[in-house]
Design an enzyme around this catalytic site. Sequence first.
Site, PDB file in Angstrom:
ATOM      1  CD  GLU A 290      -2.850   1.331   2.313  1.00 28.27           C
ATOM      2  OE1 GLU A 290      -3.007   0.362   3.081  1.00 28.27           O
ATOM      3  OE2 GLU A 290      -3.444   2.424   2.447  1.00 28.27           O
TER       4      GLU A 290
ATOM      5  CG  ASP B 252      -0.325  13.969  -1.539  1.00 27.33           C
ATOM      6  OD1 ASP B 252      -1.335  13.826  -0.824  1.00 27.33           O
ATOM      7  OD2 ASP B 252       0.834  13.883  -1.102  1.00 27.33           O
TER       8      ASP B 252
ATOM      9  CG  ASP C 234     -11.058  12.894  -4.292  1.00 24.62           C
ATOM     10  OD1 ASP C 234      -9.876  12.506  -4.419  1.00 24.62           O
ATOM     11  OD2 ASP C 234     -11.365  13.946  -3.692  1.00 24.62           O
TER      12      ASP C 234
HETATM   13  C1  LIG Z   1      -4.308  12.215   0.035  1.00 24.15           C
HETATM   14  S1  LIG Z   1      -3.389  11.222   1.113  1.00 24.15           S
HETATM   15  C2  LIG Z   1      -4.280   9.678   1.117  1.00 24.15           C
HETATM   16  C3  LIG Z   1      -3.961   8.820   2.315  1.00 24.15           C
HETATM   17  C4  LIG Z   1      -4.671   7.456   2.334  1.00 24.15           C
HETATM   18  N1  LIG Z   1      -4.258   6.627   1.216  1.00 24.15           N
HETATM   19  C5  LIG Z   1      -6.175   7.601   2.319  1.00 24.15           C
HETATM   20  O1  LIG Z   1      -6.789   7.286   1.288  1.00 24.15           O
HETATM   21  O2  LIG Z   1      -6.754   8.036   3.360  1.00 24.15           O
HETATM   22  C6  LIG Z   1      -1.940  10.831   0.144  1.00 24.15           C
HETATM   23  C7  LIG Z   1      -0.828  10.194   0.953  1.00 24.15           C
HETATM   24  O3  LIG Z   1       0.261   9.828   0.090  1.00 24.15           O
HETATM   25  C8  LIG Z   1       1.461  10.094   0.793  1.00 24.15           C
HETATM   26  N2  LIG Z   1       2.559  10.248  -0.184  1.00 24.15           N
HETATM   27  C9  LIG Z   1       2.882  11.366  -0.866  1.00 24.15           C
HETATM   28  N3  LIG Z   1       3.968  11.147  -1.632  1.00 24.15           N
HETATM   29  C10 LIG Z   1       4.325   9.850  -1.448  1.00 24.15           C
HETATM   30  C11 LIG Z   1       5.386   9.044  -1.941  1.00 24.15           C
HETATM   31  N4  LIG Z   1       6.284   9.534  -2.809  1.00 24.15           N
HETATM   32  N5  LIG Z   1       5.478   7.768  -1.513  1.00 24.15           N
HETATM   33  C12 LIG Z   1       4.574   7.270  -0.640  1.00 24.15           C
HETATM   34  N6  LIG Z   1       3.548   7.995  -0.130  1.00 24.15           N
HETATM   35  C13 LIG Z   1       3.426   9.272  -0.524  1.00 24.15           C
HETATM   36  C14 LIG Z   1       1.149  11.368   1.562  1.00 24.15           C
HETATM   37  O4  LIG Z   1       2.045  11.596   2.640  1.00 24.15           O
HETATM   38  C15 LIG Z   1      -0.263  11.102   2.027  1.00 24.15           C
HETATM   39  O5  LIG Z   1      -0.320  10.429   3.266  1.00 24.15           O
END
Ligand SMILES: C[S@@+](CC[C@H](N)C(=O)[O-])C[C@H]1O[C@@H](n2cnc3c(N)ncnc32)[C@H](O)[C@@H]1O
Length: 201
Positions: free
Chosen positions: A32, A106, A142
């Site tokens: 994940e 993101d 979304d």
């Molecule tokens: C919008 S949040 C969604 C979190 C979770 N998946 C959810 O649906 O509730 C996006 C997540 O991706 C993480 N993220 C951003 N860049 C990333 C990277 N290069 N590798 C892994 N995770 C990353 C962010 O820190 C953040 O927690």
Amino acid sequence: MADFLPSVAVDLSGALSLDALFPFTRTEVRLEIGFGDGERLVEQSSQRPDVAFLGCEPFLNGVAKAVAAVSDRALNNVRIHSGDARDLLAALPAGSLDRIELLYPDPWPKRRHHKRRIVSDDFLAAAARVLKSGCELRFATDIDDYCAWTLAHLSRSKDFVWPASRPADWLTPWEGWSPTRYEMKARREGRPSAYLTFVRK
Ligand SMILES: C[S@@+](CC[C@H](N)C(=O)[O-])C[C@H]1O[C@@H](n2cnc3c(N)ncnc32)[C@H](O)[C@@H]1O
């Protein structure tokens, strides 16, 4: 974090061995990417002790929450990379994963920031390298524009197919799905999600 993270952390300083990381008989290995606070990672790994779960998240507060939950529940089938997914993908052996989930990455909505999106040709090549043939890359968003962006990238990838059965039901979540924290917020704010499943050729 000081006491427990080292026992579940993925060490990327040398060659990565899944047998060393998960020293038990496992039916699958799933990753994940960007697990946020780790609710899904913890729920899934509690339900499936036979499956090895890799989680990846650079946001330290999220990692701390996930580590606390993994410790409280004494889950031994979870390993966490506290950092960028691309570093973990590069370190994994080829053909080692049964599923990759990229849930609500993101969105970087401004055009000049699109290049920061994690979905890119290089990311897809790295994901393809570590996925077993016939296994799935699952993507949820979304944000309409990110959905289109991802479909455009996947459609020019030589490594993945979007199976004919899926386009018809891309607004339907996967079987047994529980919405993530981010998805629940999107729903409250009136944004429905797209659920895309790509299969490694
Ligand atoms: C919008 S949040 C969604 C979190 C979770 N998946 C959810 O649906 O509730 C996006 C997540 O991706 C993480 N993220 C951003 N860049 C990333 C990277 N290069 N590798 C892994 N995770 C990353 C962010 O820190 C953040 O927690």
